[in-house]
Design an enzyme around this catalytic site. Structure first.
Site, PDB file in Angstrom:
ATOM      1  N   HIS A 112       8.873   6.103   5.362  1.00 16.22           N
ATOM      2  CA  HIS A 112       8.258   6.740   6.308  1.00 16.22           C
ATOM      3  C   HIS A 112       7.427   5.854   7.096  1.00 16.22           C
ATOM      4  CE1 HIS A 112       5.447   6.731   2.572  1.00 16.22           C
ATOM      5  NE2 HIS A 112       4.478   6.221   3.403  1.00 16.22           N
TER       6      HIS A 112
ATOM      7  N   GLY B 117       0.693  -1.349   0.185  1.00 15.71           N
ATOM      8  CA  GLY B 117      -0.079   0.031   0.207  1.00 15.71           C
ATOM      9  C   GLY B 117       1.034   1.168  -0.021  1.00 15.71           C
TER      10      GLY B 117
ATOM     11  N   HIS C 114       4.213   5.763   9.800  1.00 12.99           N
ATOM     12  CA  HIS C 114       3.012   6.331  10.185  1.00 12.99           C
ATOM     13  C   HIS C 114       2.953   6.190  11.844  1.00 12.99           C
ATOM     14  CE1 HIS C 114       1.117   6.342   6.005  1.00 12.99           C
ATOM     15  NE2 HIS C 114       1.908   5.656   5.860  1.00 12.99           N
TER      16      HIS C 114
HETATM   17  P1  5GP Z   1       2.001   5.621   2.061  1.00 15.35           P
HETATM   18  O1  5GP Z   1       0.605   5.204   1.386  1.00 15.35           O
HETATM   19  O2  5GP Z   1       3.174   5.924   0.943  1.00 15.35           O
HETATM   20  O3  5GP Z   1       2.381   4.485   3.184  1.00 15.35           O
HETATM   21  O4  5GP Z   1       1.563   6.896   2.977  1.00 15.35           O
HETATM   22  C1  5GP Z   1       1.840   8.151   2.298  1.00 15.35           C
HETATM   23  C2  5GP Z   1       1.153   9.137   3.178  1.00 15.35           C
HETATM   24  O5  5GP Z   1       1.666  10.400   2.752  1.00 15.35           O
HETATM   25  C3  5GP Z   1      -0.196   9.067   2.872  1.00 15.35           C
HETATM   26  O6  5GP Z   1      -0.838   9.039   4.261  1.00 15.35           O
HETATM   27  C4  5GP Z   1      -0.680  10.832   2.559  1.00 15.35           C
HETATM   28  O7  5GP Z   1      -2.121  11.094   3.380  1.00 15.35           O
HETATM   29  C5  5GP Z   1       0.681  11.451   2.700  1.00 15.35           C
HETATM   30  N1  5GP Z   1       0.752  12.568   1.957  1.00 15.35           N
HETATM   31  C6  5GP Z   1       0.882  12.352   0.637  1.00 15.35           C
HETATM   32  N2  5GP Z   1       1.355  13.822   0.184  1.00 15.35           N
HETATM   33  C7  5GP Z   1       1.373  14.475   1.275  1.00 15.35           C
HETATM   34  C8  5GP Z   1       1.865  15.803   1.726  1.00 15.35           C
HETATM   35  O8  5GP Z   1       1.915  16.571   0.680  1.00 15.35           O
HETATM   36  N3  5GP Z   1       1.759  16.248   2.838  1.00 15.35           N
HETATM   37  C9  5GP Z   1       1.708  15.516   3.903  1.00 15.35           C
HETATM   38  N4  5GP Z   1       1.486  16.107   4.939  1.00 15.35           N
HETATM   39  N5  5GP Z   1       1.080  14.263   3.645  1.00 15.35           N
HETATM   40  C10 5GP Z   1       1.035  13.784   2.397  1.00 15.35           C
END
Ligand code: 5GP
Length: 118
Positions: free
Chosen positions: A95, A88, A97
């Site tokens: 990163h 996902g 969460h």
């Molecule tokens: P992933 O799905 O890659 O684990 O999580 C990416 C996260 O980055 C998502 O929860 C999404 O909401 C967050 N995200 C994407 N673009 C931005 C942004 O420009 N600013 C912030 N603060 N969060 C972002």
């Protein structure tokens, strides 16, 4: 360059929680819990699988500090890293969460409404 590298170099703004020379913590733009912080290294690793294990010690300390700063250290929190497309992952810059601020259930991981966690 990923969107998170643009946040690191100031091209894109973020709601910052904590920063040092190596790591940055900021609020997720689309929170999936009452508290949803993203924690990233300033060096761009694609994901956890591609990460140099040597950074994880210092990153662990940084994550623990952020959890304490947000008042989550006593009550608890969830720490997630999505790895690759099946995991996902959408942003290919390592990163974590940090999710908390409510009793989190285990079956809302694809739900974008933070209220559904409570
Ligand atoms: P992933 O799905 O890659 O684990 O999580 C990416 C996260 O980055 C998502 O929860 C999404 O909401 C967050 N995200 C994407 N673009 C931005 C942004 O420009 N600013 C912030 N603060 N969060 C972002």
């Amino acid at each position: 360059m990923t969107i998170f590298s643009k946040i690191i170099n100031g091209e894109i703004p973020c709601n910052k929680v904590l920063e040092n020379d190596h790591f940055l913590a900021f609020h997720d733009i689309n929170p999936k819990a009452p508290i949803h912080i993203l924690i990233i290294p300033k060096i761009e690793y694609k994901n956890f699988q591609e990460t140099d294990p040597a950074i994880m010690g210092e990153m662990t300390t940084f994550i623990q500090t952020v959890a304490k700063l947000m008042g989550l250290d006593e009550g608890g929190y969830r720490l997630i890293t999505n790895n690759g497309s099946d995991g996902g992952q959408e942003v290919f810059h390592l990163h974590f969460h940090l999710l908390g601020g409510a009793k989190l259930s285990w079956n809302h991981l694809s739900d974008s409404d933070s209220k559904n966690f409570i």
